[in-house]
Design a protein around this motif. Structure first.
Motif, PDB file in Angstrom:
ATOM      1  N   THR A  31       0.829  -1.203   0.000  1.00 28.77           N
ATOM      2  CA  THR A  31       0.000   0.000   0.000  1.00 28.77           C
ATOM      3  C   THR A  31       0.866   1.256   0.000  1.00 28.77           C
ATOM      4  N   HIS A  34       2.348   1.996  -3.505  1.00 28.98           N
ATOM      5  CA  HIS A  34       1.423   2.162  -4.627  1.00 28.98           C
ATOM      6  C   HIS A  34       1.178   3.634  -4.907  1.00 28.98           C
ATOM      7  N   ASN A 240       2.691   2.093  -9.974  1.00 25.62           N
ATOM      8  CA  ASN A 240       1.241   2.078 -10.153  1.00 25.62           C
ATOM      9  C   ASN A 240       0.686   0.658 -10.196  1.00 25.62           C
ATOM     10  N   SER A 242      -0.843  -2.481  -8.612  1.00 26.32           N
ATOM     11  CA  SER A 242      -1.597  -2.801  -7.409  1.00 26.32           C
ATOM     12  C   SER A 242      -1.157  -4.162  -6.871  1.00 26.32           C
TER      13      SER A 242
END
Length: 300
Positions: A31, A34, A240, A242
C-alpha cells in the motif's frame, strides 16, 4: 550517476514478493509503494492490458536521485524501458541515455531526464511514449537511498565483467566476479571515465547488475529474506502496480525473467546546442528500436 542497482528491487515486485502477500506487513508495504496515475491505460493502446490473458506489457524503470527533505525533486537520470512477453517468455530492457534530446510535451526540446523534474512520473511516461511510439503500461520509480541496503540484503550478486578496472579503490577483474555488497556494486556501476565506451559502458554495467539482481531475487524462496528486501525498499519505491496486479505478474510473467535481452538507445552522437550538451539520436535509429519494442509488445 549513483542511481541504478536498486532497480533490481523493482523487479522483485514483479517476480517474487507477491507469493507472500498474505503477510499483513507485506500488504502494508504494498500500500505504501502504490502510486496510481490518472489514466486508466496508455493513449497508445485501445484498451487496458489484461494480465490474466498474458498480454505483453511494458514498464518504465526510473532511477531518481531526489532529496525531498531539501526540496530537491531531482531528475530521472536512469531510464530503462522493459517489455515483458509471457508468450515468447522473455524480457527486453533498453536504456535511454539521460542526455537524449527529445520533445517534452508542454516544454519543447530538452534532455529526457528533465521530463521528471518538469512533471513528475506522468510527464516522464508521456515523453518516453511519444519518443519511442510505444505504450508504457506501468512504472517503477526507485530512489538511490535504498541501493546499498538492497544489495546487502541479497547477499551479493555475480556478474560477467568485460574488462578489468579499478573504481573507488576496488579492483574488478575480467570475467566472472562477485559484487559482495552495495558499496562494491555501486563502485562497479559508477566507473565511466576509464571505459572506452564512456556512458554507454556504464549503462551496460547497469543493465548487467539489474539482470543479475533480478535473477538472484527471483530465486529467493525464503519468506523472511523477501520480507527484509521489501521492507528496505518500502520508503524508496513507487509504482502504479496494485497488489492484485503484482500477484498476477508473479503467476503469469515471472518465468520471463530467465531470458533477458539488454540493449541501449545507440546510434546517436553528442552535440552542443546553445552551449548545452545533448545526445542526439537520428530518426532512423529511434524507429529501429521502436519497431523492436512494438513487435515484442504485439502493437505493430
Amino acid at each position: 550517476m549513483k542511481i541504478v542497482l536498486l532497480l533490481a528491487l523493482v523487479i522483485v515486485m514483479i517476480t517474487s514478493i507477491s507469493a507472500f502477500f498474505a503477510y499483513n506487513k507485506i500488504q502494508s508495504i504494498a500500500t505504501d509503494i502504490h502510486q496510481p496515475i490518472e489514466r486508466e491505460y496508455s493513449v497508445k493502446r485501445t484498451k487496458k492490458v489484461e494480465l490474466e490473458e498474458k498480454d505483453p506489457i511494458s514498464i518504465l524503470l526510473m532511477g531518481v536521485d531526489e532529496r525531498p527533505e531539501e526540496g530537491d525533486k531531482g531528475r530521472a537520470d536512469t531510464l530503462i524501458v522493459v517489455t515483458v512477453n509471457p508468450v515468447s517468455n522473455d524480457v527486453k530492457m533498453m536504456s535511454i541515455p539521460r542526455d537524449t534530446y527529445v520533445n517534452i510535451p508542454g516544454y519543447g526540446l530538452d534532455k529526457i531526464n528533465h521530463s521528471y523534474a518538469f512533471g513528475d512520473v506522468e510527464l516522464a511516461i508521456q515523453t518516453v511514449e511519444g519518443f519511442l511510439d510505444i505504450p508504457i503500461d506501468y512504472f517503477l520509480k526507485v530512489n538511490m537511498e535504498s541501493f546499498i541496503q538492497l544489495i546487502d540484503e541479497t547477499g551479493g550478486i555475480t556478474v560477467q565483467n568485460g574488462t578489468s578496472f579499478t573504481s573507488n579503490g576496488i579492483f574488478f577483474g575480467q570475467g566472472e566476479i562477485t559484487l559482495r555488497n552495495g558499496n562494491e556494486a555501486l563502485s562497479y556501476i559508477q566507473m565511466r571515465y576509464e571505459d572506452p565506451r564512456g556512458d554507454f559502458g556504464r549503462q551496460e554495467r547497469q543493465r548487467i547488475v539489474v539482470a543479475a539482481a533480478v535473477r538472484k531475487v527471483a530465486e529467493t524462496r525464503n519468506p523472511g529474506e523477501l520480507l527484509n528486501i521489501v521492507s528496505v525498499l518500502s520508503d524508496s519505491v513507487k509504482t502504479n502496480l496494485s497488489i492484485e496486479e503484482v500477484t498476477e505478474l508473479y503467476n503469469y510473467y515471472r518465468k520471463s525473467a530467465n531470458q533477458i535481452e539488454m540493449s541501449s538507445l545507440d546510434g546517436g552522437q553528442g552535440q552542443y546546442i546553445n552551449e548545452i550538451y545533448y545526445y542526439v539520436v537520428p530518426e532512423n535509429s529511434i524507429n529501429e528500436k521502436s519497431d523492436i519494442l512494438r513487435s515484442h509488445l504485439n502493437t505493430e
